[in-house]
Design a protein around this motif. Sequence first.
Motif, PDB file in Angstrom:
ATOM      1  N   MET A 176       0.835  -1.211   0.000  1.00 14.04           N
ATOM      2  CA  MET A 176       0.000   0.000   0.000  1.00 14.04           C
ATOM      3  C   MET A 176       0.868   1.259   0.000  1.00 14.04           C
ATOM      4  O   MET A 176       1.947   1.259   0.597  1.00 14.04           O
ATOM      5  N   PRO A 177       0.379   2.332  -0.619  1.00 12.65           N
ATOM      6  CA  PRO A 177       1.073   3.620  -0.455  1.00 12.65           C
ATOM      7  C   PRO A 177       1.062   4.006   1.030  1.00 12.65           C
ATOM      8  O   PRO A 177       0.086   3.732   1.743  1.00 12.65           O
ATOM      9  N   ALA A 178       2.126   4.616   1.486  1.00 14.76           N
ATOM     10  CA  ALA A 178       2.298   4.918   2.914  1.00 14.76           C
ATOM     11  C   ALA A 178       1.126   5.706   3.499  1.00 14.76           C
ATOM     12  O   ALA A 178       0.641   5.385   4.594  1.00 14.76           O
ATOM     13  N   GLU A 179       0.657   6.707   2.786  1.00 11.38           N
ATOM     14  CA  GLU A 179      -0.435   7.536   3.312  1.00 11.38           C
ATOM     15  C   GLU A 179      -1.721   6.720   3.469  1.00 11.38           C
ATOM     16  O   GLU A 179      -2.423   6.833   4.476  1.00 11.38           O
ATOM     17  N   ALA A 180      -2.030   5.896   2.502  1.00 13.50           N
ATOM     18  CA  ALA A 180      -3.223   5.050   2.574  1.00 13.50           C
ATOM     19  C   ALA A 180      -3.086   4.039   3.706  1.00 13.50           C
ATOM     20  O   ALA A 180      -4.042   3.777   4.442  1.00 13.50           O
ATOM     21  N   ALA A 181      -1.895   3.460   3.855  1.00 11.85           N
ATOM     22  CA  ALA A 181      -1.659   2.490   4.928  1.00 11.85           C
ATOM     23  C   ALA A 181      -1.818   3.149   6.292  1.00 11.85           C
ATOM     24  O   ALA A 181      -2.458   2.584   7.187  1.00 11.85           O
ATOM     25  N   ASP A 182      -1.259   4.336   6.460  1.00 10.25           N
ATOM     26  CA  ASP A 182      -1.379   5.043   7.731  1.00 10.25           C
ATOM     27  C   ASP A 182      -2.848   5.277   8.090  1.00 10.25           C
ATOM     28  O   ASP A 182      -3.263   5.058   9.229  1.00 10.25           O
ATOM     29  N   ALA A 183      -3.643   5.711   7.105  1.00 14.08           N
ATOM     30  CA  ALA A 183      -5.066   5.972   7.345  1.00 14.08           C
ATOM     31  C   ALA A 183      -5.807   4.678   7.683  1.00 14.08           C
ATOM     32  O   ALA A 183      -6.623   4.640   8.620  1.00 14.08           O
ATOM     33  N   TYR A 184      -5.551   3.629   6.955  1.00 14.49           N
ATOM     34  CA  TYR A 184      -6.204   2.339   7.173  1.00 14.49           C
ATOM     35  C   TYR A 184      -5.904   1.806   8.569  1.00 14.49           C
ATOM     36  O   TYR A 184      -6.815   1.412   9.309  1.00 14.49           O
ATOM     37  N   PHE A 185      -4.637   1.818   8.950  1.00 12.77           N
ATOM     38  CA  PHE A 185      -4.270   1.264  10.252  1.00 12.77           C
ATOM     39  C   PHE A 185      -4.705   2.164  11.402  1.00 12.77           C
ATOM     40  O   PHE A 185      -5.032   1.673  12.482  1.00 12.77           O
ATOM     41  N   ALA A 186      -4.759   3.466  11.194  1.00 13.53           N
ATOM     42  CA  ALA A 186      -5.280   4.370  12.226  1.00 13.53           C
ATOM     43  C   ALA A 186      -6.759   4.063  12.479  1.00 13.53           C
ATOM     44  O   ALA A 186      -7.206   4.027  13.639  1.00 13.53           O
ATOM     45  N   GLU A 187      -7.511   3.810  11.403  1.00 13.01           N
ATOM     46  CA  GLU A 187      -8.931   3.470  11.542  1.00 13.01           C
ATOM     47  C   GLU A 187      -9.102   2.148  12.286  1.00 13.01           C
ATOM     48  O   GLU A 187      -9.949   2.026  13.176  1.00 13.01           O
ATOM     49  N   LEU A 188      -8.307   1.137  11.940  1.00  7.51           N
ATOM     50  CA  LEU A 188      -8.411  -0.146  12.633  1.00  7.51           C
ATOM     51  C   LEU A 188      -8.074  -0.011  14.111  1.00  7.51           C
ATOM     52  O   LEU A 188      -8.745  -0.595  14.966  1.00  7.51           O
ATOM     53  N   ARG A 189      -7.059   0.767  14.420  1.00 12.87           N
ATOM     54  CA  ARG A 189      -6.680   0.956  15.830  1.00 12.87           C
ATOM     55  C   ARG A 189      -7.773   1.700  16.597  1.00 12.87           C
ATOM     56  O   ARG A 189      -8.075   1.371  17.744  1.00 12.87           O
ATOM     57  N   ALA A 190      -8.378   2.696  15.953  1.00 16.79           N
ATOM     58  CA  ALA A 190      -9.435   3.469  16.603  1.00 16.79           C
ATOM     59  C   ALA A 190     -10.650   2.588  16.900  1.00 16.79           C
ATOM     60  O   ALA A 190     -11.359   2.816  17.884  1.00 16.79           O
ATOM     61  N   ARG A 191     -10.879   1.594  16.079  1.00 14.57           N
ATOM     62  CA  ARG A 191     -12.032   0.704  16.264  1.00 14.57           C
ATOM     63  C   ARG A 191     -11.717  -0.479  17.178  1.00 14.57           C
ATOM     64  O   ARG A 191     -12.601  -1.287  17.456  1.00 14.57           O
ATOM     65  N   ASP A 192     -10.468  -0.598  17.621  1.00 14.20           N
ATOM     66  CA  ASP A 192     -10.076  -1.670  18.534  1.00 14.20           C
ATOM     67  C   ASP A 192     -10.562  -3.031  18.021  1.00 14.20           C
ATOM     68  O   ASP A 192     -11.295  -3.744  18.689  1.00 14.20           O
TER      69      ASP A 192
END
Length: 172
Positions: free
Chosen positions: A124-140
């Motif tokens: 994944m492009p770094a920016e897209a990966a950062d957004a995706y993983f931030a969302e997953l972490r926020a949703r626990d």
Amino acid sequence: MNTVTDTVHSRLDDRLAQGDIRLLSTDVAQRRLAALSPLRLAYVAQDGTPRVVPVSFHWTGEEIVMGGFAPSARGRALRANPRVALTIDTDEQQPEVLSVRGDAVVTEVRGMVPEYETYMRAGMPAEAADAYFAELRARDVLMERIAVRPDWVGVVDFTTRYPAAMPEWLRS
């Protein structure tokens, strides 16, 4: 590369029988384990029918690790019948094929399966990966870590290692 060492290593690779886990150290196996392509996971579903699914993975040096969201039908099936077969291959001619058998160990993880993040970020492009993983972490999220420690390994490269049933006159 050292030609003498490479030749000795190649001869050793040729002498290892299919099924020998030392085949994991061959060049073909190492290339397949480092590939970004998915593996094909074969297992038996809870209804008793076979399944083959493409899955991204990460090789830790001891285990092939896959991750997914829990609870899943795949996780339930693997807990009931952990015996699996994996294939990581290429589309090119001559194809390289790494086949592995082992038992899958499914562990539930609250939050991110580290290996999942590793292999997902690689594609994944770094920016897209950062957004995706931030969302997953926020949703626990609740995830499943599926780990397979190889207990049988097969390698076919159609150059030095062929399928056992292939006639001698077709080799090379």
